[in-house]
Design a protein around this motif. Structure first.
Motif, PDB file in Angstrom:
ATOM      1  N   LEU A 111      42.475   6.980  11.568  1.00  0.00           N
ATOM      2  CA  LEU A 111      42.836   6.199  10.311  1.00  0.00           C
ATOM      3  C   LEU A 111      42.087   4.970  10.773  1.00  0.00           C
ATOM      4  CD1 LEU A 111      46.563   6.879  10.459  1.00  0.00           C
ATOM      5  CD2 LEU A 111      45.095   8.070   8.918  1.00  0.00           C
ATOM      6  N   ARG A 112      41.720   4.475   9.366  1.00  0.00           N
ATOM      7  CA  ARG A 112      40.987   3.063   9.497  1.00  0.00           C
ATOM      8  C   ARG A 112      41.791   2.268   8.292  1.00  0.00           C
ATOM      9  NH1 ARG A 112      35.243   4.147   7.744  1.00  0.00           N
ATOM     10  NH2 ARG A 112      35.130   4.895   9.989  1.00  0.00           N
ATOM     11  N   GLU A 113      41.968   1.004   8.662  1.00  0.00           N
ATOM     12  CA  GLU A 113      42.509   0.034   7.606  1.00  0.00           C
ATOM     13  C   GLU A 113      41.279  -0.576   6.829  1.00  0.00           C
ATOM     14  OE1 GLU A 113      45.187  -2.823   9.123  1.00  0.00           O
ATOM     15  OE2 GLU A 113      46.635  -1.215   9.970  1.00  0.00           O
ATOM     16  N   GLN A 148      49.734  -1.012   1.426  1.00  0.00           N
ATOM     17  CA  GLN A 148      50.619  -1.369   2.526  1.00  0.00           C
ATOM     18  C   GLN A 148      50.446  -3.081   2.513  1.00  0.00           C
ATOM     19  OE1 GLN A 148      52.339   0.858   4.330  1.00  0.00           O
ATOM     20  NE2 GLN A 148      51.777   1.899   2.462  1.00  0.00           N
ATOM     21  N   TYR A 201      46.411  -4.364   2.614  1.00  0.00           N
ATOM     22  CA  TYR A 201      45.457  -3.314   3.155  1.00  0.00           C
ATOM     23  C   TYR A 201      45.954  -1.798   2.685  1.00  0.00           C
ATOM     24  CZ  TYR A 201      49.146  -1.890   6.643  1.00  0.00           C
ATOM     25  OH  TYR A 201      50.216  -1.468   7.301  1.00  0.00           O
ATOM     26  N   VAL A 203      44.939   2.140   4.062  1.00  0.00           N
ATOM     27  CA  VAL A 203      44.789   3.117   5.327  1.00  0.00           C
ATOM     28  C   VAL A 203      43.897   4.211   4.854  1.00  0.00           C
ATOM     29  CG1 VAL A 203      45.735   4.414   6.919  1.00  0.00           C
ATOM     30  CG2 VAL A 203      46.980   2.435   6.413  1.00  0.00           C
ATOM     31  N   SER A 205      41.925   7.788   5.802  1.00  0.00           N
ATOM     32  CA  SER A 205      41.842   8.870   6.745  1.00  0.00           C
ATOM     33  C   SER A 205      40.409   9.101   7.025  1.00  0.00           C
ATOM     34  CB  SER A 205      42.490  10.029   6.462  1.00  0.00           C
ATOM     35  OG  SER A 205      43.859  10.097   6.189  1.00  0.00           O
TER      36      SER A 205
END
Length: 212
Positions: A111-113, A148, A201, A203, A205
């Motif tokens: 996972l990358r924010e 988020q 932010y 998230v 995948s």
């Protein structure tokens, strides 16, 4: 950088919200590695990332990891000028997993924010009997409903969740750009104070890849 150089030791600076988290991260990090590469915590402390942390990272070629904390303005500016990366986490397992992946050459997380923007709380007011909303100014980027959000006070993350409301004047809107003011309310959370920072932010995948 770790793959391309002959690094035998990865230097870490660990900053966290409470002493227990900092100690757990330091202990977990130093258990990683093998006889070819290992992690060494050169500094660990409670509180936000400071300019002195960045200076130490630059002279020690260290990685800075923040657990439920953020860098202050001076530290962010120093990091940009020095090319120091500050990595933020809110789950110890993710931090240790990322470090293990970096040390073994697997740099892609699951996972990358993607940071969207930040807002500053200007005032707090009651809406209804038990709800509170915040009058905010978007300081950079943008805020989007459905994304988020984190509430940050004195560079420490105190809440994570979603917005229940994003308004311009009296209208619900999908997003608000930098420089504009808006009203925000959090889903099931009321502890808002002027001066708090709201971080927005998404998230994403990301598929893990194994390099031959």
């Amino acid at each position: 950088q770790l793959k391309d150089s002959e690094v035998k030791e990865v230097a870490l600076i660990v900053k966290g919200d409470v002493q227990g988290s900092v100690e757990a991260i330091a202990q977990a990090a130093e258990k990683l590695g093998n006889d070819e590469i290992r992690a060494r915590v050169i500094h660990a402390g409670v509180g936000g990332v400071t300019e002195s942390d960045v200076t130490l990272a630059a002279t020690s070629h260290a990685i800075i990891v923040g657990f439920n904390v953020r860098a202050n303005v001076q530290a962010r500016q120093a990091a940009e000028q020095s090319g120091i990366e500050i990595r933020y986490y809110n789950i110890i397992y993710d931090l240790v997993d990322d470090l293990r992946a970096a040390m073994s050459g697997m740099l892609s997380p699951d996972l990358r924010e993607n940071m969207l923007g930040n807002a500053e709380v200007l005032e707090v007011f009651s809406v209804g009997k038990a709800s509170k909303a915040a009058g905010c100014r978007i300081t950079d980027g943008m805020v989007r409903r459905g994304a988020q959000v984190r509430l940050i006070r004195d560079n420490v993350v105190i809440h994570e969740g979603e917005l229940s409301s994003l308004r311009r004047f009296k209208d619900e809107v999908k997003e608000v750009p930098s420089g504009q003011e808006c009203g925000m309310a959090f889903e099931k959370y009321q502890d808002l104070k002027p001066g708090d920072v709201i971080e927005c932010y998404e998230v994403e995948s990301v598929a893990r890849t194994l390099e031959a």
